[in-house]
Every structure is written in structure tokens, then in C-alpha cells.
Design a protein around this motif. Structure first.
Motif, short mmCIF file in Angstrom:
data_model
loop_
_atom_site.label_atom_id
_atom_site.label_comp_id
_atom_site.label_asym_id
_atom_site.label_seq_id
_atom_site.Cartn_x
_atom_site.Cartn_y
_atom_site.Cartn_z
N ASN A 62 -12.74 -35.68 23.36
CA ASN A 62 -11.92 -36.83 22.96
C ASN A 62 -12.68 -38.09 23.37
O ASN A 62 -12.73 -38.44 24.55
CB ASN A 62 -10.56 -36.76 23.63
N TYR A 95 -5.21 -34.27 14.88
CA TYR A 95 -4.55 -35.18 15.81
C TYR A 95 -3.06 -34.90 15.92
O TYR A 95 -2.37 -35.51 16.74
CB TYR A 95 -4.81 -36.63 15.39
N ARG A 96 -2.57 -33.99 15.10
CA ARG A 96 -1.16 -33.59 15.19
C ARG A 96 -0.98 -32.43 16.16
O ARG A 96 0.14 -32.02 16.44
CB ARG A 96 -0.65 -33.20 13.80
N SER A 97 -2.10 -31.89 16.65
CA SER A 97 -2.05 -30.81 17.63
C SER A 97 -2.36 -31.36 19.02
O SER A 97 -3.11 -32.32 19.16
CB SER A 97 -3.07 -29.72 17.27
N LYS A 98 -1.81 -30.71 20.00
CA LYS A 98 -1.97 -31.18 21.38
C LYS A 98 -3.41 -31.00 21.86
O LYS A 98 -4.03 -29.96 21.65
CB LYS A 98 -1.02 -30.42 22.30
N ILE A 100 -5.57 -30.40 24.96
CA ILE A 100 -5.37 -29.85 26.30
C ILE A 100 -6.62 -30.13 27.14
O ILE A 100 -7.69 -29.60 26.84
CB ILE A 100 -5.11 -28.33 26.25
N ASN A 136 -1.89 -20.88 28.04
CA ASN A 136 -2.75 -21.36 26.96
C ASN A 136 -3.73 -20.29 26.50
O ASN A 136 -4.16 -20.27 25.35
CB ASN A 136 -3.56 -22.59 27.41
N GLN A 180 -8.31 -27.51 21.81
CA GLN A 180 -7.19 -27.52 20.88
C GLN A 180 -7.03 -26.13 20.30
O GLN A 180 -8.01 -25.46 19.97
CB GLN A 180 -7.43 -28.50 19.73
#
Length: 427
Positions: free
Chosen positions: A44, A148-151, A153, A162, A214
Motif C-alpha cells: 500500500n 480497494y473494496r477488499s480489506k 490486512i 486469515n 489481500q
């Protein structure tokens, strides 16, 4: 024969992203090698970018910038040329300083910054702002907007939950970000696809980054219908209805987070097939791409005539020595998919010779029918399938096909030969 997956034969329980997957496979005439949940390593990035604003320049701001560019660069001289009070000029200079357009040369003289100079001849403000972008740490590619709609981590936040029932993709030890310079040459459509605002012109600097993961889907695909030694031809990462194609050499290495997972999947496959009177003995194995193979030593006519998530009956879908066959994408034990994202290729070459002959013969019929329905309706020389088959096949051939179709309970084949098949069977 193309695996024509449509809304007519995709089961209701298939998620929307699975429908997008089947559509893509159908469009490109490919089979799944692997379709699995994967934790994808992601960076990120925190960026300083240069943007061209949509709104037009504030008139006073623009005038001050142009005057400073012309060396009218003190509060007194600016107030004189613009006919404004020095207090008003001082307020506007403070605003421009906050935007990063100007800086003080000494106590009384102002000068333009690099970004301020770019604004001299621009109708819209050019400014530097902070943005975030995500890239895949395995392939070094920008992630599409749906990612970007997924978290995201963070690595430090990973938990055992996870890691349950997923595969972990390894990241590159060294990541090259020089290709991000290409953003300045992107079209508006490309920018939108990668979640980059249209205003962004270029990346000024990478200020910081966070490493993390992700959860997404990894697809490895190829064409199994041609031969038994198929190599994968394409790979994708799926984010809802968006697919990020990966060069095969950049497909991330997968590390199973559960060591006993393969054995458990094998046991589930054997048990599920056994419940349908299909025996594969101990022949089950898995190749390096995740495809599971097994040889069928015995199978019931009822199972051979079944259709498992496909319009192709299992008799034709399975591999023989003459045909590569089509993989099974899903295998349900009544509650869940025991393949868990893998593909299963079943080989019936060791079954009774009569079954093998029937499989090879009926495959020829299905190929013939597929060719008919793949031809646009307005371009067909004959408009119904029965007339077409009469033109293509001798009467004794049609009788043989009908006998085999009745023996293996292939209702649609019986209807085609008898002229009862729907005109748009595959359309």
C-alpha cells in the motif's frame, strides 16, 4: 467443444464473481487448472502526486502567480499593481504558500516553487497532493479498482483465522517500482481501472509504504480439450468482476497454509465419487499446477449420463485416449464443493471398451451439434438440428447415435436426432 457457461446453466448458488469467471473462461475457451482463495502480498504505497484540478484558477491567485513570475514579488509591489490593500495581498500570499505554489526568498521577496512555476501558464491549478495506490508484491502490477473494496490486512495484523483454508502467495524480495512512471501516459479509462483519479498527472515521490495482504482468487488456465499434456496458458487474479492478468513467469509461488489439506481433499473426492458408484482406487494425484487427476476403474451408467455443472454429460466430459476431456470445476458432496478451488480431470480409458467407444462416438455427435448451434441463425443452411443431422449423417449413423443416446440416457441427444431439440439449445 467449447464449455458454454450461460445464465441458463450456471447454478443459482454460484456467486456473482463465479459467474464472471465462467463467462471469461467461455469467452476465451479455456479450462481451469486452479481457482483458489489466496492471500496476495500487497504494498500500500503512500504517494505524493501531481494533479491538474478540475476547477478553474482563483482569479486573484492566478494574477499573483503571474506577477511574481514577472518579478513583481513584494507585498508592496503586488498591492500597487493589483490595487488591493497590503493586508489582502498578505492573506492571498499565505493561501498560495499553503498550496505550495510560492516560498519566501527573504523577508520581503517571494518566489515561485517548481509547482508554482507550472501554474503560470495553466488554466487549472496544478498541485501536489497525497494519494494511496496498491500494487501486487508478487507481479509488481497495479491492482484494479475493485481491489480497494477488499480489506487490506497489514502483515503485523495477520491471524490464524486469515490463514484458514487459503494459500499464501510469496512476495518478491526486491520490488521494482520504476514502471509507475507510466501513469502519466495512461488514458482516462486506464486510470479509472486502477483507481487513479483522472486529475493525477504523475507521481512526484513515494513517501512511504505498508506491507500486507489481500484475500482474493488466483486462476491458472489452459485448454485441456486438445491433449493430456496441457501446459497452462494464462493466469489471472480476480477482484469481483475485474481480472488482473499475470505473465505466467510471474505467477506467485503458492504455499499451502495447511499441510494436510491435499490428503483431505483427495479423501473427500474419493468419498464423493464413491457415493455415485464411481471408483478411482488409489490413482488420484496432483500436478504442479494444482490439477487433480484420477483414473476411473468403474462407473455407473447413471453417473456417466449426469451433468455436473456443465451441459456436457460426464461420459463426454471425461478423458479417453482419443480426447483430452474437460476438467470438473466443482464436485459437491451435498453440502460443499470438495474440490476447494482445484480442477479435477477424470480418465475413463480403463473402463469397458463399449463405454469408451460410446464416449468417443457421442463426443463426435456433440462436436457436430456444437458446430451447428455456434453458427449464427441467419447463416445456417438448415434451420433445425434434425434436418442438419440428416444432411451430415447417414441413416445408419443416426440410428447408432440414437441407440447410444438411449443407452446412456442422454435426453438432449435423443431430442436432436428425433427433431425435438430446442432451436436455441446452446445459444
Amino acid at each position: 467443444m467449447s464449455e458454454q457457461i450461460t445464465s441458463r446453466n450456471v447454478p443459482a448458488w454460484v456467486l456473482e464473481q463465479d459467474k464472471q469467471l465462467f463467462k471469461k473462461l467461455n469467452d476465451e475457451n479455456l479450462d481451469l487448472f486452479l481457482y483458489h482463495d489466496v492471500l496476495l502480498p500487497v504494498l500500500n504505497l503512500q504517494l505524493e502526486v501531481e494533479e491538474l484540478a478540475r476547477e478553474e484558477f482563483n482569479f486573484v491567485h492566478k494574477t499573483i502567480i503571474q506577477l511574481i513570475h514577472g518579478r513583481i514579488n513584494t507585498i508592496a509591489s503586488l498591492a500597487h499593481f493589483m490595487g488591493l490593500a497590503e493586508s489582502a495581498i498578505n492573506e492571498k500570499l499565505t493561501e498560495l504558500y499553503g498550496l505550495g505554489f510560492i516560498e519566501q526568498h527573504d523577508d520581503t521577496v517571494w518566489q515561485l516553487t517548481e509547482i508554482g512555476t507550472k501554474n503560470v501558464f495553466s488554466d487549472n491549478p496544478v498541485r501536489h497532493v497525497n494519494r494511496s495506490l496498491r500494487i501486487c508484491a508478487s507481479s509488481e502490477q497495479l491492482l484494479p479498482s475493485n481491489a480497494y473494496r477488499s480489506k487490506f490486512i497489514r502483515t503485523t495484523e495477520l491471524t490464524e483465522k486469515n490463514l484458514s483454508w487459503v494459500m499464501l502467495a510469496e512476495e518478491n524480495q526486491a520490488i521494482d517500482l520504476s514502471h509507475l512512471k507510466s501513469i502519466e501516459f495512461m488514458t482516462v479509462t486506464d486510470k479509472s481501472h486502477y483507481n487513479i483519479p483522472d486529475e493525477v498527472q504523475r507521481i512526484v515521490e513515494i513517501n512511504d509504504y505498508e506491507a500486507g495482504f489481500q484475500k482474493t482468487k488466483l486462476l491458472i488456465t489452459g485448454d485441456h480439450s486438445k491433449n493430456s499434456n496441457t501446459e497452462p496458458s494464462k493466469a489471472w487474479i480476480q477482484f469481483r468482476d475485474q481480472f488482473l492478468e499475470l505473465p505466467l513467469q510471474k505467477v506467485p509461488k503458492l504455499v499451502s497454509t495447511i499441510k494436510w489439506k491435499q490428503e483431505k481433499i483427495f479423501e473427500s473426492i474419493k468419498r464423493t465419487l464413491g457415493s455415485h458408484n464411481v471408483d478411482i482406487g488409489e490413482s488420484i494425484q496432483q500436478d504442479q499446477y494444482g490439477v487433480i487427476y484420477a483414473k476411473v476403474s468403474s462407473a455407473s451408467v447413471a453417473w456417466l449420463s449426469r451433468k455436473d455443472e456443465s451441459y456436457l454429460p460426464n461420459l463426454i466430459r471425461c478423458r479417453t485416449r482419443s480426447y483430452g476431456g474437460r476438467p470438473f470445476y466443482r464436485l459437491y458432496d451435498g453440502k460443499r464443493d470438495v474440490l476447494n478451488g482445484h480442477s479435477l480431470v477424470l480418465d475413463i480409458s480403463e473402463l469397458d471398451y463399449g463405454i469408451i467407444s460410446a464416449a468417443n462416438a457421442m463426443r463426435e455427435l456433440y462436436l457436430l451439434v456444437d458446430g451447428f448451434f455456434s453458427t449464427p441463425y441467419t447463416e445456417r443452411r438448415t434451420r433445425d438440428i434434425q434436418t442438419y443431422l440428416k444432411r451430415k449423417l447417414a441413416s445408419n449413423e443416426r440410428e447408432n447415435y440414437l441407440e447410444l443416446a438411449q443407452k446412456f440416457q442422454l435426453k438432449e441427444a435423443i431430442d436432436w436426432i428425433n427433431g425435438l431439440g430446442r432451436r436455441n439449445e446452446f445459444e
